[in-house]
Design an enzyme around this catalytic site. Structure first.
Site, short mmCIF file in Angstrom:
data_model
loop_
_atom_site.label_atom_id
_atom_site.label_comp_id
_atom_site.label_asym_id
_atom_site.label_seq_id
_atom_site.Cartn_x
_atom_site.Cartn_y
_atom_site.Cartn_z
N ASP A 154 0.83 -1.21 0.00
CA ASP A 154 0.00 0.00 0.00
C ASP A 154 0.86 1.26 0.00
OD1 ASP A 154 -2.07 1.78 0.15
OD2 ASP A 154 -2.50 1.44 2.27
N ASP A 356 -1.13 5.82 -6.87
CA ASP A 356 -1.52 4.99 -5.74
C ASP A 356 -1.64 3.53 -6.14
OD1 ASP A 356 -2.41 4.42 -3.12
OD2 ASP A 356 -4.49 4.54 -3.75
#
Ligand SMILES: *[C@@H]1O[C@H](CO)[C@@H](O)[C@H](O)[C@H]1NC(C)=O
Ligand SMILES: *[C@@H]1O[C@H](CO)[C@@H](O)[C@H](O)[C@H]1NC(C)=O
Length: 472
Positions: A154, A356
């Site tokens: 992440d 992201d």
């Protein structure tokens, strides 16, 4: 949809002090790789966009010594570790994706606390933020003796964690492996409450006080999903030959709001607690990954260190946010469809675009999205439209077509770095995999669908982001 039309997305403009551009002016740092202008269309079979059932391993060339490379797989891909597969519909994935995007926007906006409160009101408790959408996993091992752990990667958070024993009934979600037990590891140590690491957590708003003289952490992902536990360190083995001694992570004794099965999460953000920051001295504060498309029978990879040398990447300056050091941004400047650049005023792109790993669908400023949609629809007239899927409004029915001809879509970033998207980065569930969010000039998000098949290099130390096509 409520979230896209609400004023959640009032972003910093590039002129504001909140957004800091880290510009590396040395010309040798930029290998400007232009899109191959000649290619305007790609022909694919509809079945080539479907998930593969076969895993043929990974074909990454293992690079120089100052780096470590691990296989990276989609959580539900053919090469993923044996994680029980839950059936997650496209609609549900897209709903979760919207929550994640709203959370990211709230973090980079000036009025973060106010907006987090607003978003908490609109979010149902059953949706997990990160384990739900951060779909790519690595397998590492922790402790002595080493215990394998499957973790989501992440880039949107910093503190890493795994679920640990003991866990009171109902406090842990069900996961693939047995819970990591710190008392069984000869190298585990909890941080004391007066340690520097605990002070850093406090500084970053992720401290949860002190329990039995041990430092407690909390990570709240903005939509009520959260993990709490003890902050400690242990040996992390990335590969059989790459170990990180005293790796700092959270031992989660209480987690809520996640949809489970993976054992934890590896934070790759730009904050002090992330794996990238912790290994900066060894790997030079740089990492790259290649996210494989679901149709691929190979794994992707995560590399710590500027692997494979600096060559072959189209590089663009990295933008950072002073009030949200976690996120890595780039500056989008133009979009080209089938060789024709869309006519979009530069002010539309004046916000940064966050790269992201966990957001699925790319979010563009409204004017840019509308221009892209119009051009794409013009090129796709041969195919019957299909009903929208969640927030995706440009969908097609490819039933009965042996081949489909898809226009090329190229994203061009500051200093000419171009990303000529793979077809798997243009279509998702038969739909154009982009959406509009916020207002023109707001921060956008480059989602993981668009990043597929590229090696995306985050050269944090050097202040650039690089894209290399066809890497997995
Ligand atoms: C932030 O909140 C304040 C007070 O509510 C408001 O006056 C200001 O316009 C907001 N700023 C932004 C960028 O939304
Ligand atoms: C985590 O800690 C916070 C603050 O102490 C508390 O409000 C919250 O309920 C805890 N969450 C979980 C899942 O234990």
């Amino acid at each position: 949809m409520e979230l896209t039309t609400s004023p959640l997305f009032s972003m910093a403009s590039p002129l504001s002090p909140w957004l800091v551009f880290v510009l590396l002016l040395g010309s040798s740092c930029y290998s400007i790789v232009h899109a191959t202008g000649a290619e305007r269309y790609r022909v694919v079979t509809p079945s080539s966009l479907k998930p593969s059932e076969i895993c043929s391993g990974h074909n990454k060339v293992i690079p120089s010594k100052k780096s470590a490379t691990l296989p990276l797989t989609h959580r539900h891909g053919p090469c993923s570790p044996a994680i029980p597969k839950e059936k997650t519909s496209f609609e549900e994935t897209l709903r979760r994706d919207q929550l994640r995007a709203a959370y990211i926007h709230s973090k980079v906006s000036r009025n973060a606390s106010k907006e987090l409160q607003q978003s908490a009101v609109t979010v149902p408790t059953s949706f997990g933020y990160s384990v739900g959408t951060a779909e790519y996993v690595i397998t590492v091992s922790l402790g002595t003796p080493a215990v394998a752990q499957v973790m989501n990667i992440d880039t949107g958070s910093d503190v890493s964690w795994v679920q640990c024993a003991p866990c009171a009934a109902g406090s842990c979600y069900s996961q693939k492996d047995t819970l990591f037990d710190p008392t069984s590891s000869g190298t585990y140590a909890a941080f004391s409450c007066d340690s520097a690491q605990c002070a850093q957590l406090q500084l970053d708003g992720q401290s949860n006080g002190c329990l039995n003289s041990q430092c407690q952490y909390t990570v709240q992902y903005g939509d009520r999903s959260e993990t709490n536990g003890t902050y400690g360190s242990d040996t992390l083995r990335l590969t059989s030959s790459d170990a990180v001694n005293s790796f700092q992570f959270g031992c989660s004794h209480s987690a809520a709001g996640f949809i489970g099965q993976v054992d934890g999460l590896m934070g790759l953000g730009g904050g002090a607690e992330s794996l990238v920051s912790q290994t900066a001295a060894t790997y030079g504060e740089a990492f790259s990954y290649c996210l494989p498309p679901p149709s691929s029978s190979s794994t992707g990879f995560l590399t710590l260190g500027a692997a494979g040398g600096a060559s072959g990447y189209a590089r663009t300056p990295m933008a950072r946010f002073t009030n949200a050091p976690t996120f890595y941004g780039v500056l989008l400047q133009a979009i080209t469809v089938a060789g024709t650049q869309l006519s979009v005023p530069p002010s539309v792109f004046s916000g940064a675009t966050i790269v992201d790993s966990g957001t699925v669908i790319t979010e563009l400023p409204p004017t840019a999205y509308q221009a892209l949609r119009t051009a794409f629809r013009n090129e796709m007239k041969a195919y019957p439209p299909a009903a929208p899927v969640g927030k995706l409004d440009t969908c097609y029915n490819f039933d009965g077509f042996d081949q489909i001809t898809v226009p090329t879509v190229t994203l061009t970033f500051s200093r000419g770095a171009a990303m000529d998207l793979d077809v798997s980065g243009i279509l998702y569930a038969g739909c154009l995999a982009f959406t509009a969010a916020g207002q023109d000039g707001d921060t956008g998000i480059l989602g993981n669908v668009q990043q597929r098949t590229f090696e995306v290099l985050f050269d944090v130390g050097g202040g650039t982001v690089g894209f290399k096509p066809g890497a997995c």
